[in-house]
Design an enzyme around this catalytic site. Structure first.
Site, short mmCIF file in Angstrom:
data_model
loop_
_atom_site.label_atom_id
_atom_site.label_comp_id
_atom_site.label_asym_id
_atom_site.label_seq_id
_atom_site.Cartn_x
_atom_site.Cartn_y
_atom_site.Cartn_z
N GLU A 1 23.50 12.92 -28.61
CA GLU A 1 24.16 11.96 -27.73
C GLU A 1 24.75 10.74 -28.44
O GLU A 1 24.34 9.61 -28.21
CB GLU A 1 23.18 11.47 -26.65
N TYR B 1 30.12 1.68 -27.97
CA TYR B 1 30.07 0.67 -26.93
C TYR B 1 30.71 -0.60 -27.48
O TYR B 1 30.15 -1.24 -28.37
CB TYR B 1 28.63 0.40 -26.51
N ASP C 1 24.61 9.15 -16.89
CA ASP C 1 23.53 9.73 -17.68
C ASP C 1 22.46 10.17 -16.69
O ASP C 1 21.80 9.32 -16.08
CB ASP C 1 22.99 8.68 -18.67
N GLU D 1 26.49 13.57 -24.10
CA GLU D 1 25.15 14.09 -24.43
C GLU D 1 24.95 15.50 -23.90
O GLU D 1 25.18 15.77 -22.73
CB GLU D 1 24.09 13.17 -23.81
N ARG E 1 29.53 7.66 -23.95
CA ARG E 1 28.45 8.48 -24.54
C ARG E 1 28.64 9.90 -24.04
O ARG E 1 29.03 10.10 -22.88
CB ARG E 1 27.07 7.93 -24.14
N ASP F 1 0.82 -1.22 0.00
CA ASP F 1 0.00 0.00 0.00
C ASP F 1 0.85 1.27 0.00
O ASP F 1 0.38 2.35 0.34
CB ASP F 1 -0.97 -0.01 1.20
N HIS G 1 22.09 3.01 -31.12
CA HIS G 1 20.94 3.87 -30.80
C HIS G 1 20.93 5.13 -31.66
O HIS G 1 21.87 5.39 -32.41
CB HIS G 1 20.90 4.21 -29.30
N HIS H 1 16.91 13.04 -29.21
CA HIS H 1 15.45 13.04 -29.09
C HIS H 1 15.00 14.41 -28.63
O HIS H 1 15.81 15.19 -28.11
CB HIS H 1 15.00 11.96 -28.09
N ASP I 1 18.94 16.39 -19.66
CA ASP I 1 19.37 15.03 -19.98
C ASP I 1 20.83 15.11 -20.45
O ASP I 1 21.09 15.46 -21.59
CB ASP I 1 18.46 14.46 -21.09
N HIS J 1 20.81 1.15 -20.73
CA HIS J 1 19.96 1.66 -19.65
C HIS J 1 20.29 0.98 -18.32
O HIS J 1 19.40 0.54 -17.59
CB HIS J 1 18.48 1.53 -20.01
N HIS K 1 12.15 11.89 -23.14
CA HIS K 1 11.92 11.65 -24.56
C HIS K 1 10.62 12.37 -24.87
O HIS K 1 9.54 11.83 -24.71
CB HIS K 1 11.83 10.14 -24.86
MN LIG Z 1 19.05 11.21 -23.81
#
Ligand SMILES: [Mn+2]
Length: 438
Positions: A384, A388, A260, A408, A406, A39, A350, A354, A271, A243, A361
């Site tokens: 970005e 990899y 990130d 970004e 990466r 709950d 990728h 975005h 971002d 991710h 996003h």
């Molecule tokens: Mn991003």
């Protein structure tokens, strides 16, 4: 100082939305209040479309838009309930919806199904997104079914055509107002500071979650709502998991760390991704790969210009990354050939960015049919690129295996060219190393 988005701004957005609807009605529904476990509840976060048009923050709300009627904006809300308010806080209620949120009419949420038939009569097209809340779907479509007989008796259209409301709101959200840009700038400022602090924290032996704590803690201490999406802290090969949010391994000397993370301020999120050496200095191979990603990112940012297709920055990033990989012996053969047969996707799988705004996003389409849409002033997007190299990849030279990078930034498209909202966050090799050793 922040520029608050005031009631007038919401009214102006609704006017644009109603104009876009033409003769169609629209029904926007907030997501249910999810339980975290048993709950225990998550802190509620309003649907971005709904908060964009109304400013309403509480759960259990439905906004109905009826263009060309005498009550174009109707809210269904949680009614005042002193007993419940002791537990979950003061509710604006039906009176608040009208007095402070500009509703032309407001009703308790439990009256939705019984009131919808009268309110929707005459509208042939309804903008409503089914499939997100099955209980809501039953009330809405049940109400519409019940309109058939009275409509046959008395004449008048009932909704028979359904359109996703996100399409129209998305077009509005895509072009940022000055007040929205002010919030994005504040989110960017806090996020840049947090990344610099992360670089200063992440030494050998420090755990990924400690870096996360510094980042998320800074977001809250600065008055942000917290991270706009779950903070990613990936040391070494964990950076190759796009991710990765487990964040529980120790950082190792000689490894890179990828962070990130973006702060959400008054519903708007930044971002940012940065990748830095845990020990304070890039190794030769790490630096070579980093410079490839950085050069690709800088060139891609330069393509974020009014009148250029959105797609172009990705094409530029792919070309630069592929050139770099061929030069470093990660890919074999001709650059153009590697782009055509998509072998670069083994290490760059990728997109290059975005839209950014209320959602990380953000809303808005990228394509008009088969054609990439054209960039306009006021759009905000991320750039970005990354590379990899999986730890067990036997095709790449050994020195590069297990490295994930990466970089970004958040870019505002202006008439004068790309404005980097996150330029304060170091990304040149020397600046990153200095921040890591600070
Ligand atoms: Mn991003």
């Amino acid at each position: 100082m922040l520029t608050p988005i005031d009631a007038t701004a919401f009214a102006a957005r609704r006017a644009r939305f109603l104009e876009g609807l033409g003769q169609d009605a629209a029904l926007l529904v907030a997501p249910p209040h999810h339980h975290r476990n048993a709950d225990t509840e998550y802190r509620y976060r309003q649907s971005s479309d709904l908060v964009y048009l109304t400013g309403w923050e509480d759960p259990e709300v439905v906004a109905l838009f009826r263009p060309l009627s005498d009550q174009p904006f109707v809210l269904f809300v949680q009614p005042k309930d002193p007993e419940r308010e002791v537990w979950t806080g003061i509710r604006e209620g039906v009176a608040g919806a009208k007095e402070r949120y500009g509703a032309d009419a407001a009703y308790p949420i439990h009256e939705l199904a019984s009131r919808l038939p009268a309110l929707l009569m005459g509208y042939a097209t309804l903008h409503y997104r089914p499939g997100e809340d099955l209980v809501m779907d039953r009330s809405v479509f049940g109400a519409i079914r019940s309109m058939a007989k009275p409509a046959a008796r008395n004449g008048g259209e009932i909704p028979w055509r359904f359109v996703d409301p996100g399409r129209l709101v998305g077009e509005l959200r895509l072009r940022k107002e000055p007040a929205e840009l002010a919030l994005l700038r504040e989110a960017a400022r806090i996020s840049c500071d947090a990344h610099v602090r992360a670089m200063g924290t992440g030494r050998p032996g420090v755990a990924e979650y400690e870096v996360e704590a510094v980042v998320d803690g800074h977001f809250r201490r600065q008055g942000g709502n917290g991270p706009g999406y779950t903070t990613i802290v990936g040391g070494g090969k964990n950076a190759c998991i796009l991710h990765y949010v487990t964040n529980r391994e120790p950082l190792r000397d000689g490894d890179l760390c990828l962070v990130d993370a973006g702060c959400e301020v008054n519903y708007y999120t930044a971002d940012i991704t940065r990748t830095w050496p845990v020990g304070g200095r890039f190794s030769g191979a790490q630096r070579q790969l980093y410079e490839v990603v950085l050069a690709a990112q800088i060139d891609a940012i330069d393509a974020a210009r009014v009148g250029r297709p959105y797609r172009e920055m990705h094409d530029i990033a792919v070309r630069r990354l592929t050139e770099g990989m061929v030069r470093l012996g990660i890919l074999q053969g001709d650059v153009t050939e590697n782009i055509h047969n998509e072998s670069f996707k083994r290490y760059y799988m990728h997109g290059t960015g975005h839209w950014l705004g209320l959602d990380v996003h953000d809303a808005g389409v990228y394509w008009h049919g088969f054609k990439s849409r054209t960039l306009e002033a006021g759009m905000v997007l991320t750039v970005e690129p990354g590379l990899y190299i999986p730890p067990d990849d036997t095709l790449a030279p050994e020195a590069f295996r297990g490295i994930g990078i990466r970089i970004e930034d958040d870019i505002h498209v202006t008439a004068d060219g790309p404005e980097n909202l996150t330029a304060a966050c170091p990304k040149q090799v020397d600046d990153v190393e200095a921040a890591c050793r600070a």
